[in-house]
Motif scaffolding. Structure first.
Motif, short mmCIF file in Angstrom:
data_model
loop_
_atom_site.label_atom_id
_atom_site.label_comp_id
_atom_site.label_asym_id
_atom_site.label_seq_id
_atom_site.Cartn_x
_atom_site.Cartn_y
_atom_site.Cartn_z
N SER A 17 0.83 -1.11 -0.05
CA SER A 17 0.04 0.02 -0.06
C SER A 17 0.92 1.32 0.04
O SER A 17 0.35 2.48 -0.52
N ARG A 18 2.11 0.85 0.54
CA ARG A 18 2.88 2.37 0.57
C ARG A 18 3.61 2.82 -0.86
O ARG A 18 4.21 3.60 -1.01
N TYR A 19 3.20 1.87 -1.83
CA TYR A 19 3.57 2.22 -3.30
C TYR A 19 2.26 2.54 -4.15
O TYR A 19 1.84 1.95 -5.12
N PRO A 20 1.42 3.53 -3.98
CA PRO A 20 0.19 3.98 -4.48
C PRO A 20 0.30 4.12 -6.03
O PRO A 20 -0.71 3.96 -6.68
N LYS A 21 1.42 4.34 -6.37
CA LYS A 21 1.61 4.65 -7.82
C LYS A 21 2.14 3.55 -8.69
O LYS A 21 2.32 3.78 -9.97
N MET A 43 -4.09 1.32 -3.82
CA MET A 43 -3.11 1.56 -4.91
C MET A 43 -3.75 1.84 -6.37
O MET A 43 -4.43 1.17 -6.89
N SER A 44 -3.91 3.15 -6.32
CA SER A 44 -4.74 4.03 -7.35
C SER A 44 -4.29 3.65 -8.86
O SER A 44 -5.17 3.97 -9.78
N GLU A 45 -3.10 3.30 -8.82
CA GLU A 45 -2.60 3.37 -10.37
C GLU A 45 -2.49 1.90 -10.78
O GLU A 45 -2.08 1.40 -11.86
N LEU A 46 -2.35 0.83 -9.65
CA LEU A 46 -2.19 -0.66 -10.19
C LEU A 46 -3.13 -1.07 -11.07
O LEU A 46 -4.54 -0.97 -11.12
N GLU A 47 -2.53 -1.57 -12.23
CA GLU A 47 -3.31 -2.34 -13.31
C GLU A 47 -3.29 -3.89 -13.54
O GLU A 47 -4.15 -4.52 -13.84
N SER A 62 -3.60 -14.22 5.07
CA SER A 62 -4.99 -13.31 4.43
C SER A 62 -4.46 -12.59 3.37
O SER A 62 -3.41 -11.80 3.51
N LEU A 63 -5.16 -12.32 2.28
CA LEU A 63 -5.00 -11.48 1.32
C LEU A 63 -5.91 -10.42 1.05
O LEU A 63 -7.28 -10.67 1.03
N TYR A 64 -5.44 -9.17 0.89
CA TYR A 64 -6.64 -7.98 1.01
C TYR A 64 -6.38 -7.05 -0.39
O TYR A 64 -5.01 -6.53 -0.47
N VAL A 65 -7.12 -7.24 -1.30
CA VAL A 65 -7.00 -6.29 -2.35
C VAL A 65 -8.21 -5.34 -2.35
O VAL A 65 -9.33 -5.72 -2.74
N LYS A 66 -7.94 -4.13 -2.00
CA LYS A 66 -9.20 -3.17 -1.76
C LYS A 66 -8.54 -1.78 -2.43
O LYS A 66 -7.41 -1.42 -2.35
N ASN A 67 -9.69 -1.05 -2.94
CA ASN A 67 -9.57 0.23 -3.46
C ASN A 67 -8.46 0.50 -4.34
O ASN A 67 -7.63 1.28 -4.47
N CYS A 68 -8.42 -0.49 -5.36
CA CYS A 68 -7.60 -0.62 -6.54
C CYS A 68 -8.61 -0.55 -7.77
O CYS A 68 -8.52 -1.50 -8.63
N PRO A 69 -8.89 0.92 -8.15
CA PRO A 69 -9.88 1.01 -9.03
C PRO A 69 -9.47 0.84 -10.57
O PRO A 69 -10.27 0.48 -11.51
N LYS A 70 -8.00 0.62 -10.96
CA LYS A 70 -7.60 0.39 -12.41
C LYS A 70 -7.22 -1.10 -12.53
O LYS A 70 -6.69 -1.55 -13.71
#
Length: 95
Positions: A17-21, A43-47, A62-70
């Motif tokens: 999460s500390r790598y949002p780009k 992670m707003s830029e993760l594709e 546990s695996l959490y994938v959240k708020n990664c719109p791309k």
């Protein structure tokens, strides 16, 4: 891009999460076997996420994938996350 090909025995949490780009995440085969919490949150830029085989497979976790719109491409190869009891995917429109 972060390449997880470094075989890591010591870490128990991988919080990217500390790598949002970050746009592309590639984890090689047999990586992070002792990680029991994996976070891809905000992670707003993760594709693209590609997890190689038998990674994250040594402990209950546990695996959490959240708020990664791309995020539009998530590949988890055979044998990975086999002991994880929680996998949460939220606010990822394409998945």
């Amino acid at each position: 891009m972060i390449d997880g090909s470094l075989y890591c025995d010591a870490e128990t949490e991988l919080d990217l999460s500390r790598y949002p780009k970050l746009k592309t995440l590639t984890i090689d085969t047999l990586s992070y076997k002792n990680v029991n919490v994996t976070k891809l949150i905000g992670m707003s830029e993760l594709e693209i996420v590609v997890i190689g085989g038998y990674s994250f497979s040594g402990t209950i976790g546990s695996l959490y994938v959240k708020n990664c719109p791309k995020l539009k491409y998530l590949v988890i190869d055979y044998g990975s996350f086999t002991n994880y009891r929680v996998i949460e995917i939220e606010n990822v429109d394409a998945l």
